[in-house]
Design a protein around this motif. Structure first.
Motif, PDB file in Angstrom:
ATOM      1  N   TYR A   1       0.831  -1.204   0.000  1.00  0.00           N
ATOM      2  CA  TYR A   1       0.000   0.000   0.000  1.00  0.00           C
ATOM      3  C   TYR A   1       0.869   1.258   0.000  1.00  0.00           C
ATOM      4  O   TYR A   1       0.586   2.222  -0.710  1.00  0.00           O
TER       5      TYR A   1
ATOM      6  N   THR B   1       1.435  -0.175  -4.906  1.00  0.00           N
ATOM      7  CA  THR B   1       1.181  -1.355  -5.744  1.00  0.00           C
ATOM      8  C   THR B   1       0.008  -2.189  -5.250  1.00  0.00           C
ATOM      9  O   THR B   1      -0.380  -3.150  -5.914  1.00  0.00           O
ATOM     10  N   ALA B   2      -0.563  -1.848  -4.097  1.00  0.00           N
ATOM     11  CA  ALA B   2      -1.698  -2.580  -3.539  1.00  0.00           C
ATOM     12  C   ALA B   2      -2.812  -1.593  -3.214  1.00  0.00           C
ATOM     13  O   ALA B   2      -2.561  -0.459  -2.810  1.00  0.00           O
ATOM     14  N   THR B   3      -4.056  -2.039  -3.383  1.00  0.00           N
ATOM     15  CA  THR B   3      -5.196  -1.178  -3.112  1.00  0.00           C
ATOM     16  C   THR B   3      -5.567  -1.228  -1.638  1.00  0.00           C
ATOM     17  O   THR B   3      -5.179  -2.135  -0.909  1.00  0.00           O
ATOM     18  N   ARG B   4      -6.357  -0.254  -1.239  1.00  0.00           N
ATOM     19  CA  ARG B   4      -6.874  -0.224   0.122  1.00  0.00           C
ATOM     20  C   ARG B   4      -7.711  -1.474   0.405  1.00  0.00           C
ATOM     21  O   ARG B   4      -7.618  -2.074   1.474  1.00  0.00           O
ATOM     22  N   GLU B   5      -8.514  -1.870  -0.570  1.00  0.00           N
ATOM     23  CA  GLU B   5      -9.407  -3.014  -0.378  1.00  0.00           C
ATOM     24  C   GLU B   5      -8.650  -4.319  -0.178  1.00  0.00           C
ATOM     25  O   GLU B   5      -9.125  -5.229   0.500  1.00  0.00           O
ATOM     26  N   SER B   6      -7.457  -4.425  -0.749  1.00  0.00           N
ATOM     27  CA  SER B   6      -6.710  -5.689  -0.659  1.00  0.00           C
ATOM     28  C   SER B   6      -6.267  -5.999   0.758  1.00  0.00           C
ATOM     29  O   SER B   6      -5.942  -7.146   1.071  1.00  0.00           O
TER      30      SER B   6
ATOM     31  N   ASP C   1      -2.081   6.582   4.850  1.00  0.00           N
ATOM     32  CA  ASP C   1      -2.584   7.530   3.857  1.00  0.00           C
ATOM     33  C   ASP C   1      -1.748   8.810   3.868  1.00  0.00           C
ATOM     34  O   ASP C   1      -1.342   9.318   2.813  1.00  0.00           O
TER      35      ASP C   1
END
Length: 414
Positions: A52, A56-61, A137
């Motif tokens: 994150y 490379t990674a989403t919040r949802e992942s 964030d």
């Protein structure tokens, strides 16, 4: 007709969410209430300093479950609500909203908090910690775009992973560490040096044996870091990664036994009837090590939450896994199992710094910890070797032609 008191889980992280999942999977059909202080659906923390932060990674992942799962499983999810008081004798939990929850059994999975840096100027703007999604964030926004001078205090797991992400985004990075090497407490001098070389090879200015004395600022923001070796390192951003402290306030206020975490037995039961603890906050009895152990890593939450849930249901539970953690930094991937004591002998299979290798920490010829760097599918074998307590010749550990499974003695089931 009076409704039975619910099972209450305090903590909206991985341990708490997996406990709720396990209660349902084991057939519990009563009320489950999960209380989380953050305004987030329960999530895993490793992506915050890895994918994150890299972008490379989403919040949802990072979510343990999709939001709809909690409704489907009839788990009452209360996010953004902090538990403020526990009356273990009366089986009641006080929430900051004023609500009081009666409970039949309660799980404390409240985790830990980033340790604050106790020096002048640490409260200036531009000083960041990394523990929550909100922290990630803010830090990600600071790092993206590059071109900033980032000073990181602490060369532990968080500090080094943030350093790798900061370099990925094109920032200048300086890391300050009071110990002789990065990760010194976990890995010791020899293996800590591997990570020092890794970061220096990627352009990080790493200063070990260096203590931060003060943060100085202008206009309310940190602009320099003073150490016992530097009059002032220029900084646009300062990131503090000096460890974590267990969130024991709720337990201590209720009179539970607390000692570097909430003390539990091997079944994750605390000193109070019907109160259990799991994850970062729990200091649990380990028969493997012969002492209480508090582990702050992902795997402990992943397995501890389900173990606590089964214990809450009255099942015969022994939670005594080999400690495990992993890290990704630049192109290097590492998995570590066990717990090495200071001064343990290190035996390597392969040459550190020159490609994939394994490292083993041994005491009296027995493997107490093992690390695989860019070699996969060895963790189960390393953990079995640790559990077996088999004496192994160093030459056989170092020999790449000897499969690890051939070194394992009896009584080594994971």
């Amino acid at each position: 007709m009076e409704t039975a008191a619910p099972f209450v889980i305090v903590g909206g992280g991985l341990a708490g969410a997996k406990a709720a999942e396990t209660l349902r999977a084991e057939g519990f059909d009563g009320r489950i209430v999960l209380v989380g202080a953050e305004p987030e659906v329960p999530y895993e923390r490793p992506p915050l300093s890895k994918g994150y932060l890299l972008g490379t990674a989403t919040r949802e992942s990072a979510r343990v479950h999709e939001p709809a799962w909690f409704d489907e499983q009839h788990v009452e999810l209360r996010t953004g609500v902090r538990a403020t008081g526990l009356d273990a004798g009366a089986h009641r939990l006080q929430l900051e909203s004023g609500e009081v929850l009666d409970y039949a059994r309660l799980l404390l999975a409240v985790g830990s908090s980033a340790r604050r840096l106790p020096v002048p100027g640490a409260d200036l703007g531009g000083v960041r910690y990394l523990r929550t999604f909100a922290d990630a964030d803010g830090l990600r926004a600071d790092l993206e775009g590059g071109g900033r001078r980032v000073v990181i205090v602490g060369a532990g797991w968080i500090g080094l992973e943030v350093a790798a992400a900061a370099r990925h985004h094109g920032n200048e990075v300086t890391v300050l560490e009071p110990q002789p090497t990065p990760l010194h407490a976990a890995l010791g001098q020899e293996m800590g040096a591997v990570f020092a070389e890794l970061h220096r090879a990627h352009g990080v200015d790493l200063f070990t044996d260096t203590t931060v004395r003060e943060l100085r600022g202008s206009g309310g923001r940190a602009t320099a870091v003073v150490t016992d070796r530097h009059a002032g390192l220029a900084a646009d951003l300062v990131v503090i990664g000096v460890g974590a402290t267990p969130n024991v306030g709720l337990a201590a206020g209720a009179g539970l036994e607390v000692d570097n975490g909430v003390v539990t037995d091997h079944s994750l039961r605390t000193s109070a009837p019907d109160v259990f603890a799991a994850g970062d906050v729990a200091s649990s009895w380990s028969a493997l090590l012969g002492r209480h152990l508090r582990v702050e890593h992902w795997a402990n939450a992943l397995h501890g939450g389900p173990a606590a849930a089964r214990s809450m249901l009255g099942q015969d539970v022994v939670h005594d896994r080999v400690p495990y953690f992993f890290t990704d930094q630049y192109e290097l991937g590492m998995e570590y199992s066990g717990l090495a004591a200071p001064g343990a002998t290190v035996v390597c299979r392969g040459k550190p710094g020159s490609g994939p290798f394994l490292a083993f920490w041994t005491e009296d010829g027995r493997v107490t910890a093992g690390m695989s760097v860019d070699i996969w599918d060895q963790t189960d074998h390393i953990q079995a070797l640790i559990r077996s307590r088999t004496r192994v010749q160093a030459a056989r550990l170092a020999d790449p032609g000897t499969p690890l499974e051939l070194l394992v003695g009896p009584g080594s089931a994971p």
